[in-house]
Design an enzyme around this catalytic site. Sequence first.
Site, short mmCIF file in Angstrom:
data_model
loop_
_atom_site.label_atom_id
_atom_site.label_comp_id
_atom_site.label_asym_id
_atom_site.label_seq_id
_atom_site.Cartn_x
_atom_site.Cartn_y
_atom_site.Cartn_z
N HIS A 153 0.81 -1.21 0.00
CA HIS A 153 0.00 0.00 0.00
C HIS A 153 0.84 1.26 0.00
CE1 HIS A 153 0.11 0.89 4.44
NE2 HIS A 153 0.18 -0.41 4.58
N ASP A 197 5.93 1.65 7.00
CA ASP A 197 4.63 1.01 6.77
C ASP A 197 3.88 1.90 5.79
OD1 ASP A 197 2.10 -0.07 6.86
OD2 ASP A 197 1.75 0.35 8.97
N GLU A 217 -5.29 1.56 2.55
CA GLU A 217 -5.14 0.35 3.35
C GLU A 217 -5.34 0.66 4.82
OE1 GLU A 217 -2.99 -2.85 5.65
OE2 GLU A 217 -2.75 -0.68 5.71
N GLU A 218 -4.81 1.80 5.26
CA GLU A 218 -4.81 2.12 6.68
C GLU A 218 -6.20 2.43 7.23
OE1 GLU A 218 -2.42 1.55 8.53
OE2 GLU A 218 -0.53 1.80 7.47
N ASP A 264 3.88 -6.32 3.39
CA ASP A 264 3.60 -5.27 4.37
C ASP A 264 4.65 -5.38 5.48
OD1 ASP A 264 2.24 -3.26 5.92
OD2 ASP A 264 0.35 -3.90 5.04
N HIS A 310 3.57 2.53 13.24
CA HIS A 310 2.62 3.65 13.40
C HIS A 310 3.16 4.75 14.31
CE1 HIS A 310 -1.32 1.85 11.64
NE2 HIS A 310 -0.27 1.55 10.91
#
Lengths: 334, 359
Positions: free
Chosen positions: A63, A164, A196-197, A219, A305
Amino acid sequence: MKALIQKLVESIGPSGYESTVRDLIKSEIGSSANNFEVDALGNLIVRIGEKSAEGLRVMLAAHMDEIGVIATHIDDNGFIRFTTVGGVSPRTCYGGRVVFVNGARGVIGGDRPDSPTAMHTIEQLFIDVGATSRENCPVKVGDFAAFDRPFLDLGDRLVAKSMDDRIAVAVLVETIRQLKGKQIPHELVFVFSTQEEVGLRGATTAAFGVDPDLGLSVDVTGVGDTPKSATMEVSLGKGPTVKVRDGRMLADPRIVRWMADTAEKAGLPYQMEVLEAGSTDAAAIQLARAGVPAGCMSIPCRYIHSPSEMVDYNDVQNGVRLLVELLSKPIELK
Amino acid sequence: MSVKTKTPQAPVLDADSINLLERLSNAVAVSGDEGEVRAIVLEQVKPMADEVKVDALGNVLVTRKAKADGAPRVMLAAHMDEIGFMLVDEEEGGLYRFATVGGIDVRQLVGKPVWVGKQHTPGIIGARPIHLTTREERGRSIPLDQLRIDLGPGGKAKVGDRAAFATSFRQIGPSLVGKALDDRLGMATLIELLKHAPENVDLHLAFTVQEEVGLRGARVAGYTFNPDVAIAVDSTPAADLPMWDGSENGKYNCRLGAGPAVYVADGATLSDPRLIRLLAQTGDELGIPYQFRQPGGGGTDAGAIHKTRAGVPSISVSVPGRYAHSAVLISRMEDWQNTVNLLYHSLTRLNRDLLAQPR
């Protein structure tokens, strides 16, 4: 690959606003592919090769989007209240910096906390772009921003915001480059996905459009190798992972075996991954149309994150090697 | 070369428009049992549509073709269903235990009159009065399992019947007041746009079921229409009352009187930036008031539609309303008119060039 990684992680693409990253990926792939398409949700779809009699249509997904924030209110004094895009914790916000899609930059401050140990909630945080009134604030309600943090090269270990999932984007771009000129029995469909998130949305529609025989996402995954971390059998530097399960997917066991066997035969390091929460685009691919055998290769990553996500460069390179091995030969699922 | 024609005019809402909204608001259509509202829709759309069908889940799907071939296929969705109640158990004396359908704040229920079943049988949601409760009891809200719908002895209802708030529609000055204006305002907007259909787009109208329980109707309607673009037309809360302590209200969602609320992001959809630009430019250039709904949670039919098949560029536009999901909602006539204006003019400007731009 480090130059490619740096360019990718220093671009911004909060969910829904991935066009800068998409343009960069296109130019980095360049002449290594010639079939580019952007679909209704903004996914970049790159096709390589044709499906031979013994080949499959394989969808690979990484992504483009990253977590970020959206302005919800500009107050009388030009401070910006915001909400989150994807899984943003207030712990990683205060004192951080953001850059808006429109170019405006700012720092995150917060209301005076109720006690010295209390953590801010998102509602108690604001972005200060140096404005003094609503009128001179360069941001309006609905503007998107991403976290702002330069790339850090520690040798084997690489640190950035949006590892990410730009690290997986880099892995796929490099895989495309290395597959150029190789005889491949498959139609390979590389999907650089959006949103995606916020719930695997881009991969959901891309998988419907691509209608693959097999799906693989790339990922990042969590690790258990930092002090007092959660227990997890994945460490930085021990190779890319073969996902067995995560919060929303049970990987097809045939794909798990195919990936592990291929790594063994090629003498590449790999780790088995059992992730208890979170998921990847593969969960959406698996449930597309009448169902798709699906799996995932992850790059182990610390501090996911946060604005400083850390990966190991050897894992990244071994991820490329494993993908090239996986994709350049006929696939027998058993 | 294009031939200059007269500037298209957006539909002007009149007494007929209000009468239709009143009929829609007063009809009962709790999720899963939308027949009463569906009958009104079918009666309204049949004279004007090229195709009308009711699908397997009960959505009304209406097509009105453009004047030219190859026009963009635009889906507009508004939901027919409303929040309400379902009777789940009959006790003696015409008392019924009930469940809520859709998002309902149980604290608001005591003392509310309701209409039960297809006959709109009047009932009351009751509780012990102040005389017979303690101070401590009055400090807590009464949980759903202690509430009953009281139809009186011989009250005609059966388990499984739906019930809705018994609120009759009224126009009060600049305001539209009634139950279920979420999303009867959206439905009435779609019907106005069908009456005055822009000629440059194929209009695909979906009057959807079961939105309030998870966007279920829109999901299959989106699959059927497979449109180039989708716009959900809904109602969104205006939490724009002043703060009790005089501080600045930073969480108002949207404001009454400030025009249609254009969505940038909600819990279910990140609006297509091309459509955000189209609506904002249309509003700016024609002087039609609009506001951006504060990004946050919630969701509209767009949340289901944009993920159907290979994806649909989507956005939502809502008429602001105070006190959403309660017995009564207040909207402003001018916001409704401006919603119609913004949608109408945005549709007339919609073309394939817009969609050819990368998102």
